[in-house]
Design a protein around this motif. Structure first.
Motif, short mmCIF file in Angstrom:
data_model
loop_
_atom_site.label_atom_id
_atom_site.label_comp_id
_atom_site.label_asym_id
_atom_site.label_seq_id
_atom_site.Cartn_x
_atom_site.Cartn_y
_atom_site.Cartn_z
N PHE A 115 1.25 -1.09 -0.01
CA PHE A 115 0.11 -0.03 -0.36
C PHE A 115 0.34 0.79 -0.02
O PHE A 115 0.71 2.38 -0.79
CB PHE A 115 -1.31 -0.26 1.29
CG PHE A 115 -1.98 0.75 1.62
CD1 PHE A 115 -3.19 1.91 0.43
CD2 PHE A 115 -1.78 1.81 2.03
CE1 PHE A 115 -3.84 2.24 0.55
CE2 PHE A 115 -2.43 3.37 2.10
CZ PHE A 115 -3.43 3.66 1.32
N GLY A 116 2.02 1.50 1.09
CA GLY A 116 2.36 2.59 1.28
C GLY A 116 3.45 2.81 -0.33
O GLY A 116 4.12 4.20 -0.45
N LYS B 242 2.23 1.82 -2.90
CA LYS B 242 1.35 2.57 -3.99
C LYS B 242 1.22 3.49 -4.05
O LYS B 242 0.86 5.15 -4.78
CB LYS B 242 0.75 1.40 -4.23
CG LYS B 242 0.42 0.07 -4.67
CD LYS B 242 -0.49 -0.71 -5.11
CE LYS B 242 -0.44 -1.22 -5.80
NZ LYS B 242 -0.85 -2.79 -5.61
N ILE B 243 1.06 4.39 -2.68
CA ILE B 243 1.22 5.44 -2.20
C ILE B 243 1.64 6.81 -3.39
O ILE B 243 1.69 7.91 -3.50
CB ILE B 243 0.60 5.78 -0.77
CG1 ILE B 243 -0.58 5.62 -0.26
CG2 ILE B 243 0.74 7.27 -0.45
CD1 ILE B 243 -1.75 6.18 -0.71
N ARG B 244 3.06 5.69 -2.50
CA ARG B 244 4.07 6.69 -2.72
C ARG B 244 4.22 7.27 -4.30
O ARG B 244 5.26 7.28 -5.33
CB ARG B 244 5.41 6.48 -2.29
CG ARG B 244 5.31 7.18 -0.93
CD ARG B 244 6.55 7.33 0.11
NE ARG B 244 7.58 7.75 -0.65
CZ ARG B 244 9.31 7.73 -0.47
NH1 ARG B 244 9.18 6.63 -0.04
NH2 ARG B 244 10.03 8.37 -0.77
#
Ligand SMILES: Nc1ncnc2c1ncn2[C@@H]1O[C@H](COP(=O)(O)OP(=O)(O)OP(=O)(O)O)[C@@H](O)[C@H]1O
Ligand SMILES: [Mg+2]
Lengths: 312, 259
Positions: free
Chosen positions: B101-102, B104-106
């Motif tokens: 998730f992290g 992908k966020i970045r």
């Protein structure tokens, strides 16, 4: 063995239909369409029963469904007795099954045209209403100012049955079909908005915090966390919207439309040809239930992550 | 080395609509050296979680300042990883998607796909990539949360009772896991715990907090060589010192609440 029971039921329906004479009070049809339908049903079921000898899946399906299938044909037998055979019910309002199936076959071109007309209206109205509802719901869910100003309006306008807007819509829109699309959209918009916003408001704060420690920005907060977390609610809204849109569609078409299933039923009712009314109803029932089950499929796929999925 | 945390005169009071306000933290001053392993310990409600959330930037202090490597902490970001008291894996993502998730966020996911699998391996979750959180055990979820935070290579990892939900055996395994990650990646780790043994086993510093208002009572340096023997004499001595400080050392004390 159990798989033969529906076969017996269909044969019973077919035998009584073929052997017993029709009541003279029922107008005759060009051909015994109901008999054709029964022969067709018998053939289809026989093929399925044959497949079930080899296919585990078909067998399981038939074993689950055989009481229902048998029941349907026993009901049709009874109905056939009440209408065609003895005309116990008033022949005008309760036409023989032959006549209903005759209407389905002989008017198929017009029915198809009406179906496509209704479908177009429904799709345009539904998509616009669902998108608008989703957008409004997301805005209310994430923005306090929008929520303050818009949610009272939603709460006042929403519960008004959208058909109550018909007079206004007919004035505001140049064509009846555009007015109908608008009304369908309105009826979808309300449940979608309510369920989307309440879904988002009820998302646990912990998920947003978890997202924020990865540096998620406002856009990602909305579309990576808020919306997926609220998806079960949103689907409920979309589903309620489908039901509302069916009601609005059929009602709106009864007023000032040139084609469409609602219009067809209304027109045939005025002509006192109830066989055609039932044919129209059958088309509506079949197409709407196909739409609903497509919707269930989509939901099951999108929400496969849910623990103990909400059963509808 | 990075991950220096400086806390200057931080106070935090929570207003509550129905009851009177609680001062969760009063005038906290702390300097956490880069790359150290620190435990926060203290009775329930003394503001441990609040302090951790302040460092993460999830909440803001009423007064005082917090710095990470000299820069003021204003809002949460990926450079401070967080493992929550109750695991907060997203139920709509499967385990692998949660860990990714992290990234992908970045926008770093496409370049670092293999790293996701490495971390899944490291926390022993291979074979469960496609399982959703409700299909995983509590321990597996907590390990996935850990991997989800660590994959961002944070400067500081903040953990709020990360092992609270696990059985004793799993706890000890995970403690060694923490030490392995900590010594190989050299980041600052701050962990809230209720378990005195765990604090002594892992930490270089144990910070004891006292409640109402939440304050720092004492900072104890643990000067034990690693690997530490859980039953060694010095280990037991540290343990006794902390328990005494928490008033569980056997001396009689008026309980301030009853169960
Ligand atoms: N969001 C909040 N709103 C109101 N009060 C809060 C809030 N968060 C914490 N508090 C109060 O602040 C105090 C400290 O809470 P905190 O969660 O930091 O304690 P803790 O040391 O982590 O306790 P525990 O060991 O039980 O997790 C408590 O009295 C709690 O009631
Ligand atoms: Mg806590």
């Amino acid at each position: 063995m159990k798989r033969l029971i529906p076969l017996a039921a269909i044969t019973l329906t077919l035998a009584t239909q073929a052997v017993l004479p029709n009541s003279p009070r029922q107008p005759t049809t060009a051909a015994p369409y109901f008999t054709y339908f029964l022969i067709f049903a018998l053939a289809v079921y026989t093929v399925f029963a044959a497949i079930s000898l080899f296919s585990e899946k078909t067998r399981a399906y038939i074993l689950r469904k055989y009481p229902f299938i048998s029941g349907v044909f026993i009901f049709l037998t009874a109905l056939n007795f009440l209408t065609s055979k003895f005309a116990v019910l008033p022949a005008l309002y309760f036409p023989s099954l032959d006549r209903v199936f005759a209407a389905l076959t002989e008017e198929r071109a017009l029915l198809l045209k009406c179906l496509s007309y209704s479908t177009r209206l429904l799709i345009v109205g539904y998509l616009c209403g669902a998108l608008a509802g989703f957008f409004t719901g997301v805005c209310i869910g994430f923005n306090k100012t929008v929520s303050y100003w818009v949610s009272p309006i939603v709460r006042i306008l929403g519960p008004i049955p959208s058909v109550a807007w018909i007079p206004l819509a007919l004035i505001a829109f140049s064509s009846a079909s555009r007015a109908s699309s608008f009304l369908i959209g309105l009826s979808v918009w309300f449940p979608t908005t309510i369920m989307t916003s309440s879904g988002i408001i009820n998302v646990e704060q912990a998920y947003f915090e978890a997202g924020s420690v990865f540096g998620a920005n406002a856009f990602q907060r909305i579309f990576k966390i808020g919306v997926p977390a609220a998806m079960p609610h949103i689907f409920l809204g979309l589903f309620n919207g489908v039901c509302a849109s069916f009601i609005t569609l059929v009602t709106a078409e009864m007023i000032g439309a040139k084609y469409g299933l609602g219009w067809y039923i209304n027109w045939q009712k005025d002509m006192l040809s109830y066989a055609n009314v039932y044919a129209g109803l059958l088309v509506i029932a079949a197409s709407f239930s196909i739409l609903i089950s497509l919707m269930f499929r989509a939901r099951d796929k999108a929400l496969s992550w849910q623990k103990g999925m909400v059963k509808w | 080395m990075v991950g220096e945390i400086l806390i200057k005169g931080v106070s935090k009071t929570f207003e509550r609509t129905d009851e009177q306000a609680v001062q969760a933290l009063k005038d906290i001053n702390l300097h956490i050296t880069p790359g150290s392993f620190v435990s926060l310990i203290g009775p329930s409600g003394c503001g441990k979680s609040t302090l951790l959330r302040l460092i993460a930037g999830i909440i803001k202090p009423d007064s005082g300042e917090l710095y990470l490597d000299g820069a003021a902490i204003e809002k949460p970001n990926w450079d401070r990883g967080f493992v929550f008291q109750r695991h907060t894996l997203f139920p709509w993502l499967n385990m692998r998607q949660n860990i990714a998730f992290g990234l992908k966020i970045r926008g770093l996911y496409n370049k670092n796909k293999s790293e996701v699998d490495e971390w899944i391996n490291l926390v022993g979750l291979s074979g469960f990539e496609r399982s959703y959180p409700h299909q995983l055990s509590g321990g597996m979820c907590q390990r996935a949360s850990l991997a989800r935070a660590l994959i961002m290579k944070p400067k500081a990892l903040l953990m709020d009772e990360p092992l609270g939900a696990l059985d004793a055996l799993m706890r000890m395994n995970m403690q060694d896991e923490f030490l392995r990650v900590w010594s190989s990646r050299k980041m600052t780790m701050i962990m809230v715990t209720h378990d005195v043994d765990e604090a002594v086993y892992l930490s270089e510093k144990v910070i004891i907090m006292s409640p109402r208002p939440g304050e720092i009572d004492r900072v104890i340096d643990i000067r034990l060589p690693r690997p530490r023997a859980r039953s060694g004499d010095n280990f037991v001595a540290y343990r006794k010192e902390i328990l005494d400080r928490l008033h569980f050392g056997g001396e009689k004390l008026e309980p301030n609440y009853y169960l």
